[in-house]
Scaffold this motif. Structure first.
Motif, PDB file in Angstrom:
ATOM      1  N   LEU A  88       0.788  -1.221   0.000  1.00 39.61           N
ATOM      2  CA  LEU A  88       0.000   0.000   0.000  1.00 39.61           C
ATOM      3  C   LEU A  88       0.827   1.281   0.000  1.00 39.61           C
ATOM      4  O   LEU A  88       0.495   2.249  -0.688  1.00 39.61           O
ATOM      5  N   SER A  89       1.908   1.315   0.761  1.00 37.69           N
ATOM      6  CA  SER A  89       2.541   2.605   1.050  1.00 37.69           C
ATOM      7  C   SER A  89       3.277   3.217  -0.138  1.00 37.69           C
ATOM      8  O   SER A  89       3.659   4.380  -0.091  1.00 37.69           O
ATOM      9  N   SER A  90       3.469   2.462  -1.221  1.00 33.15           N
ATOM     10  CA  SER A  90       4.108   3.041  -2.397  1.00 33.15           C
ATOM     11  C   SER A  90       3.098   3.638  -3.368  1.00 33.15           C
ATOM     12  O   SER A  90       3.470   4.126  -4.435  1.00 33.15           O
ATOM     13  N   LEU A  96      -5.613   4.928  -6.062  1.00 28.81           N
ATOM     14  CA  LEU A  96      -5.976   3.566  -5.680  1.00 28.81           C
ATOM     15  C   LEU A  96      -7.475   3.449  -5.437  1.00 28.81           C
ATOM     16  O   LEU A  96      -8.098   2.449  -5.825  1.00 28.81           O
ATOM     17  N   ALA A  97      -8.093   4.449  -4.811  1.00 26.31           N
ATOM     18  CA  ALA A  97      -9.533   4.408  -4.582  1.00 26.31           C
ATOM     19  C   ALA A  97     -10.295   4.326  -5.896  1.00 26.31           C
ATOM     20  O   ALA A  97     -11.286   3.598  -6.013  1.00 26.31           O
ATOM     21  N   SER A  98      -9.832   5.067  -6.901  1.00 24.17           N
ATOM     22  CA  SER A  98     -10.463   5.000  -8.218  1.00 24.17           C
ATOM     23  C   SER A  98     -10.359   3.599  -8.800  1.00 24.17           C
ATOM     24  O   SER A  98     -11.331   3.055  -9.355  1.00 24.17           O
ATOM     25  N   GLN A  99      -9.195   2.983  -8.666  1.00 24.84           N
ATOM     26  CA  GLN A  99      -8.988   1.633  -9.195  1.00 24.84           C
ATOM     27  C   GLN A  99      -9.850   0.605  -8.447  1.00 24.84           C
ATOM     28  O   GLN A  99     -10.482  -0.255  -9.063  1.00 24.84           O
ATOM     29  N   VAL A 100      -9.867   0.699  -7.121  1.00 19.64           N
ATOM     30  CA  VAL A 100     -10.631  -0.260  -6.320  1.00 19.64           C
ATOM     31  C   VAL A 100     -12.122  -0.114  -6.607  1.00 19.64           C
ATOM     32  O   VAL A 100     -12.845  -1.108  -6.783  1.00 19.64           O
ATOM     33  N   GLY A 101     -12.610   1.132  -6.658  1.00 14.71           N
ATOM     34  CA  GLY A 101     -14.017   1.342  -6.962  1.00 14.71           C
ATOM     35  C   GLY A 101     -14.388   0.816  -8.334  1.00 14.71           C
ATOM     36  O   GLY A 101     -15.459   0.222  -8.525  1.00 14.71           O
ATOM     37  N   SER A 102     -13.493   0.998  -9.293  1.00 15.49           N
ATOM     38  CA  SER A 102     -13.751   0.521 -10.646  1.00 15.49           C
ATOM     39  C   SER A 102     -13.855  -0.996 -10.691  1.00 15.49           C
ATOM     40  O   SER A 102     -14.804  -1.556 -11.248  1.00 15.49           O
ATOM     41  N   MET A 141      -3.777   6.410   4.752  1.00 16.70           N
ATOM     42  CA  MET A 141      -4.282   5.919   3.470  1.00 16.70           C
ATOM     43  C   MET A 141      -5.555   5.101   3.653  1.00 16.70           C
ATOM     44  O   MET A 141      -6.501   5.216   2.859  1.00 16.70           O
ATOM     45  N   LEU A 142      -5.599   4.277   4.687  1.00 17.32           N
ATOM     46  CA  LEU A 142      -6.788   3.474   4.949  1.00 17.32           C
ATOM     47  C   LEU A 142      -7.990   4.368   5.262  1.00 17.32           C
ATOM     48  O   LEU A 142      -9.119   4.091   4.834  1.00 17.32           O
TER      49      LEU A 142
END
Length: 289
Positions: A88-90, A96-102, A141-142
């Protein structure tokens, strides 16, 4: 207890076919590894082998877990997908939120987010992040991920990330579960405090029992003992039906397995051999379990 099929370090051309056969033969999930790149000279050893040597080389195939899940999703209808685990930290939490939601929407909600802090200094530094403050950065980030994936217009003003009101659409219909990986004291606390579950690296049964017990204590301390919580495990010394029963009795809710490796086959063995191994494991363990 459920079973996940790990598709680590295999030819990418085999992914869809294995997802289909895993779904047909009773696996609940597909787990996917994450590795951004292979530094020729690593500054530190791999933390999950006794000698610190990585179990792969520069030519071992890796594909982004979100892309892999979206690729396998249309060929299946029930099986779920999650990284095991995303470093996650990199990464940037908004991207990432856009990718996960997609991918959550494209798979009909069949996606969970397994995350870890990461272990390779090069992945932090060469992606523009400091390894020194990786723990607090991941904690924030979480927060950002849950906030943005929750939908609606949101804003965040923190130490590491700062943004005014924004909205990503469409948000996932159901919350994306977040599984926290890692064996360190900080990782176990993070899992107990904010995770929907904990996911292990390869570990002995004795160590696994101790880790599960520690998480249980921490969940009580954080007032979360009654909340639903997954325990996903890769156990190095419990196999077959009897071993699976022991894992279930110890509190494991999802056993992550690589059937072809269990039956003495290599990661690069052909597709039909892998399919046969999946079917054999289902007949010997899942069906009887």
């Amino acid at each position: 207890m459920k079973f996940s099929l790990a598709v680590a370090m295999i030819p990418l051309s085999q992914l869809v076919a294995l997802a289909k056969v895993a779904e047909e033969y009773g696996f609940s999930s597909i787990t996917m590894p994450d590795s951004l790149f292979f530094p020729e000279r690593g500054a530190t050893g791999y933390p999950y082998t006794a000698d610190g040597v990585r179990m792969w080389d520069a030519k071992t195939p890796f594909v982004d877990p979100m892309i892999a899940a979206a690729f396998m999703g249309p060929g299946t209808s029930k099986i779920r997908f999650y990284p095991q685990v995303l470093e996650l930290s990199s990464r940037n939490p908004l991207l990432l939120a856009s990718q996960v939601g997609s991918v959550a929407n494209l798979t009909g909600g069949r996606f969970g987010l397994g995350v870890g802090v990461g272990w390779a200094p090069e992945e932090f530094e060469w992606c523009g992040a400091s390894p020194k403050d990786r723990g607090p950065r991941v904690d924030e980030m979480l927060e950002v991920l849950r906030l943005v994936l929750g939908g609606g217009m949101v804003e965040h003003h923190g130490k590491f990330f700062d943004f005014d009101r924004l909205q990503m659409s469409p948000a996932p219909v159901d919350p994306v579960p977040i599984y926290i990986g890692g064996h360190s004291a900080a990782a176990l606390r993070r899992a107990a405090r904010v995770g929907d579950g904990w996911t292990s690296a390869t570990v002995s049964f004795a160590d696994l029992q101790a880790l599960i017990a520690r998480i249980g204590v921490l969940r009580v301390e954080y007032g979360r003992a009654e909340s639903p919580f997954e325990i996903q495990a890769v156990c190095a010394d419990r196999f077959g039906l009897d071993g699976s029963l022991e894992l279930a009795d110890s509190g494991v809710t999802e056993s992550i397995v690589i059937p072809w490796a269990m039956y003495g086959l290599g990661f690069d063995c052909d597709l039909e051999a892998k399919k046969d191994a999946v079917r054999r494991f289902s007949e010997e363990v899942i069906c009887k379990f």
